[in-house]
Design a protein around this motif. Sequence first.
Motif, PDB file in Angstrom:
ATOM      1  N   ILE A  51      42.471   4.781   7.406  1.00  0.00           N
ATOM      2  CA  ILE A  51      42.641   4.061   6.138  1.00  0.00           C
ATOM      3  C   ILE A  51      41.286   3.480   5.713  1.00  0.00           C
ATOM      4  CG2 ILE A  51      43.864   2.211   4.940  1.00  0.00           C
ATOM      5  CD1 ILE A  51      45.583   4.612   5.897  1.00  0.00           C
ATOM      6  N   THR A  52      40.697   2.717   6.592  1.00  0.00           N
ATOM      7  CA  THR A  52      39.401   2.111   6.329  1.00  0.00           C
ATOM      8  C   THR A  52      38.844   1.602   7.647  1.00  0.00           C
ATOM      9  OG1 THR A  52      38.231   0.507   4.939  1.00  0.00           O
ATOM     10  CG2 THR A  52      40.320  -0.199   5.885  1.00  0.00           C
ATOM     11  N   GLY A  53      37.580   1.211   7.656  1.00  0.00           N
ATOM     12  CA  GLY A  53      37.031   0.602   8.864  1.00  0.00           C
ATOM     13  C   GLY A  53      36.345   1.603   9.766  1.00  0.00           C
ATOM     14  N   ASP A  54      36.527   1.448  11.062  1.00  0.00           N
ATOM     15  CA  ASP A  54      35.864   2.276  12.073  1.00  0.00           C
ATOM     16  C   ASP A  54      36.142   3.753  11.820  1.00  0.00           C
ATOM     17  OD1 ASP A  54      35.688   1.994  15.717  1.00  0.00           O
ATOM     18  OD2 ASP A  54      34.663   3.297  14.284  1.00  0.00           O
ATOM     19  N   ASN A  55      35.077   4.537  11.854  1.00  0.00           N
ATOM     20  CA  ASN A  55      35.242   5.960  11.552  1.00  0.00           C
ATOM     21  C   ASN A  55      35.995   6.714  12.628  1.00  0.00           C
ATOM     22  OD1 ASN A  55      33.902   5.624   9.149  1.00  0.00           O
ATOM     23  ND2 ASN A  55      31.950   6.382   9.904  1.00  0.00           N
ATOM     24  N   LEU A  56      36.028   6.186  13.841  1.00  0.00           N
ATOM     25  CA  LEU A  56      36.744   6.847  14.933  1.00  0.00           C
ATOM     26  C   LEU A  56      38.120   6.200  15.061  1.00  0.00           C
ATOM     27  CD1 LEU A  56      36.535   8.997  17.154  1.00  0.00           C
ATOM     28  CD2 LEU A  56      35.783   7.170  18.696  1.00  0.00           C
ATOM     29  N   VAL A  57      39.127   7.009  14.895  1.00  0.00           N
ATOM     30  CA  VAL A  57      40.501   6.510  14.919  1.00  0.00           C
ATOM     31  C   VAL A  57      41.197   7.087  16.147  1.00  0.00           C
ATOM     32  CG1 VAL A  57      42.690   6.502  13.703  1.00  0.00           C
ATOM     33  CG2 VAL A  57      40.570   6.456  12.409  1.00  0.00           C
ATOM     34  N   LYS A  58      41.894   6.227  16.866  1.00  0.00           N
ATOM     35  CA  LYS A  58      42.637   6.695  18.039  1.00  0.00           C
ATOM     36  C   LYS A  58      44.123   6.750  17.706  1.00  0.00           C
ATOM     37  CE  LYS A  58      39.289   5.013  21.411  1.00  0.00           C
ATOM     38  NZ  LYS A  58      38.762   6.379  21.685  1.00  0.00           N
ATOM     39  N   GLY A  59      44.789   7.768  18.251  1.00  0.00           N
ATOM     40  CA  GLY A  59      46.199   7.949  17.928  1.00  0.00           C
ATOM     41  C   GLY A  59      47.039   8.235  19.152  1.00  0.00           C
ATOM     42  N   SER A  60      48.155   8.907  18.909  1.00  0.00           N
ATOM     43  CA  SER A  60      49.117   9.191  19.968  1.00  0.00           C
ATOM     44  C   SER A  60      48.603  10.292  20.899  1.00  0.00           C
ATOM     45  CB  SER A  60      50.447   9.633  19.350  1.00  0.00           C
ATOM     46  OG  SER A  60      50.912   8.716  18.395  1.00  0.00           O
ATOM     47  N   TYR A  61      49.119  10.280  22.125  1.00  0.00           N
ATOM     48  CA  TYR A  61      48.908  11.345  23.115  1.00  0.00           C
ATOM     49  C   TYR A  61      47.434  11.572  23.434  1.00  0.00           C
ATOM     50  CZ  TYR A  61      53.565  12.211  21.199  1.00  0.00           C
ATOM     51  OH  TYR A  61      54.847  12.066  20.742  1.00  0.00           O
ATOM     52  N   LYS A  78      40.270  15.722  21.279  1.00  0.00           N
ATOM     53  CA  LYS A  78      40.866  15.176  22.490  1.00  0.00           C
ATOM     54  C   LYS A  78      39.930  15.527  23.639  1.00  0.00           C
ATOM     55  CE  LYS A  78      45.136  14.842  25.134  1.00  0.00           C
ATOM     56  NZ  LYS A  78      46.548  15.270  25.282  1.00  0.00           N
ATOM     57  N   PRO A  79      39.599  14.577  24.481  1.00  0.00           N
ATOM     58  CA  PRO A  79      38.603  14.831  25.530  1.00  0.00           C
ATOM     59  C   PRO A  79      39.052  15.860  26.563  1.00  0.00           C
ATOM     60  CG  PRO A  79      38.920  12.470  25.183  1.00  0.00           C
ATOM     61  CD  PRO A  79      40.004  13.166  24.434  1.00  0.00           C
ATOM     62  N   SER A  80      40.355  15.897  26.856  1.00  0.00           N
ATOM     63  CA  SER A  80      40.846  16.785  27.915  1.00  0.00           C
ATOM     64  C   SER A  80      42.208  17.334  27.498  1.00  0.00           C
ATOM     65  CB  SER A  80      40.956  16.009  29.234  1.00  0.00           C
ATOM     66  OG  SER A  80      41.451  16.846  30.254  1.00  0.00           O
ATOM     67  N   ALA A  81      42.251  18.621  27.177  1.00  0.00           N
ATOM     68  CA  ALA A  81      43.478  19.229  26.637  1.00  0.00           C
ATOM     69  C   ALA A  81      44.523  19.447  27.728  1.00  0.00           C
ATOM     70  CB  ALA A  81      43.141  20.553  25.961  1.00  0.00           C
ATOM     71  N   LEU A  82      45.771  19.344  27.318  1.00  0.00           N
ATOM     72  CA  LEU A  82      46.906  19.647  28.184  1.00  0.00           C
ATOM     73  C   LEU A  82      47.655  20.854  27.630  1.00  0.00           C
ATOM     74  CD1 LEU A  82      48.341  16.029  28.574  1.00  0.00           C
ATOM     75  CD2 LEU A  82      46.945  17.283  30.238  1.00  0.00           C
ATOM     76  N   VAL A  83      48.308  21.599  28.506  1.00  0.00           N
ATOM     77  CA  VAL A  83      49.119  22.732  28.043  1.00  0.00           C
ATOM     78  C   VAL A  83      50.168  22.255  27.034  1.00  0.00           C
ATOM     79  CG1 VAL A  83      50.782  24.488  28.752  1.00  0.00           C
ATOM     80  CG2 VAL A  83      48.728  24.107  30.126  1.00  0.00           C
ATOM     81  N   SER A  84      50.693  21.064  27.269  1.00  0.00           N
ATOM     82  CA  SER A  84      51.724  20.516  26.381  1.00  0.00           C
ATOM     83  C   SER A  84      51.193  20.146  24.993  1.00  0.00           C
ATOM     84  CB  SER A  84      52.373  19.291  27.024  1.00  0.00           C
ATOM     85  OG  SER A  84      51.394  18.315  27.313  1.00  0.00           O
ATOM     86  N   ASP A  85      49.884  20.174  24.803  1.00  0.00           N
ATOM     87  CA  ASP A  85      49.311  19.934  23.472  1.00  0.00           C
ATOM     88  C   ASP A  85      49.445  21.162  22.575  1.00  0.00           C
ATOM     89  OD1 ASP A  85      46.556  18.056  24.898  1.00  0.00           O
ATOM     90  OD2 ASP A  85      48.479  17.341  24.118  1.00  0.00           O
ATOM     91  N   SER A  86      49.819  22.286  23.121  1.00  0.00           N
ATOM     92  CA  SER A  86      49.963  23.508  22.338  1.00  0.00           C
ATOM     93  C   SER A  86      51.004  23.298  21.249  1.00  0.00           C
ATOM     94  CB  SER A  86      50.370  24.677  23.236  1.00  0.00           C
ATOM     95  OG  SER A  86      49.387  24.927  24.218  1.00  0.00           O
ATOM     96  N   ALA A  87      50.589  23.434  20.008  1.00  0.00           N
ATOM     97  CA  ALA A  87      51.467  23.152  18.864  1.00  0.00           C
ATOM     98  C   ALA A  87      50.704  23.498  17.590  1.00  0.00           C
ATOM     99  CB  ALA A  87      51.887  21.680  18.845  1.00  0.00           C
ATOM    100  N   LEU A  88      51.352  23.217  16.464  1.00  0.00           N
ATOM    101  CA  LEU A  88      50.733  23.431  15.152  1.00  0.00           C
ATOM    102  C   LEU A  88      50.280  22.088  14.608  1.00  0.00           C
ATOM    103  CD1 LEU A  88      50.205  25.596  12.965  1.00  0.00           C
ATOM    104  CD2 LEU A  88      52.524  25.199  12.144  1.00  0.00           C
TER     105      LEU A  88
END
Lengths: 114, 115
Positions: A51-61, A78-88
């Motif tokens: 929305i505004t503020g810090d350019n780096l935004v952290k979210g879910s998972y 994401k620093p370290s991918a998981l197989v479960s991250d496979s998605a659209l």
Amino acid sequence: AQSVAQPEDQVNVAEGNPLTVKCTYSVSGNPYLFWYVQYPNRGLQFLLKYITGDNLVKGSYGFEAEFNKSQTSFHLKKPSALVSDSALYFCAVRPVTGGFKTIFGAGTRLFVKA
Amino acid sequence: EPEVTQTPSHQVTQMGQEVILRCVPISNHLYFYWYRQILGQKVEFLVSFYNNEISEKSEIFDDQFSVERPDGSNFTLKIRSTKLEDSAMYFCASSAERGFDNEQFFGPGTRLTVL
């Protein structure tokens, strides 16, 4: 015309490696920026927003995204991918003066290999 | 975790027929939306709805489309006379608060096939 571009149809990454899903946008003014993920037979799930503020935004998972105003980009990382991250993954933009209308990118399919 | 639900998951209809797609938004949400995604294309905004009236609509949302919140829980999208090009995945979404920066919560979609 306002638009969102996700230049890669698919991103392949090995489990444990960092991942980046790219997004650039073209809207007038400063937009609100979103990332959504879609798993098979599920609706779009909200991951994070800028929305505004810090350019780096952290979210879910463990996902994060970096807003770069000069490059009009909002890449998902994401620093370290998981197989479960496979998605659209969908990048979305809502122009600040545009009401509730959300403009979506075409989506990037992330495939994480074990 | 509360979810947006949609029924049916798949609707097949003949061209020219009327269809009603149903959605149950998250219970304390006040803003409701419909989007569609034609196969292989982008998710496109159709309409937003608040306080029993349309607040915004896109150029796609022409006179053949209508939305309604008939009973305080359901939110419906009606297509009066379906065309082949209406075949798409239709997503319902809802959000809690006023504020264009709020995230929208999406349902799993209804796949509409017009023959």
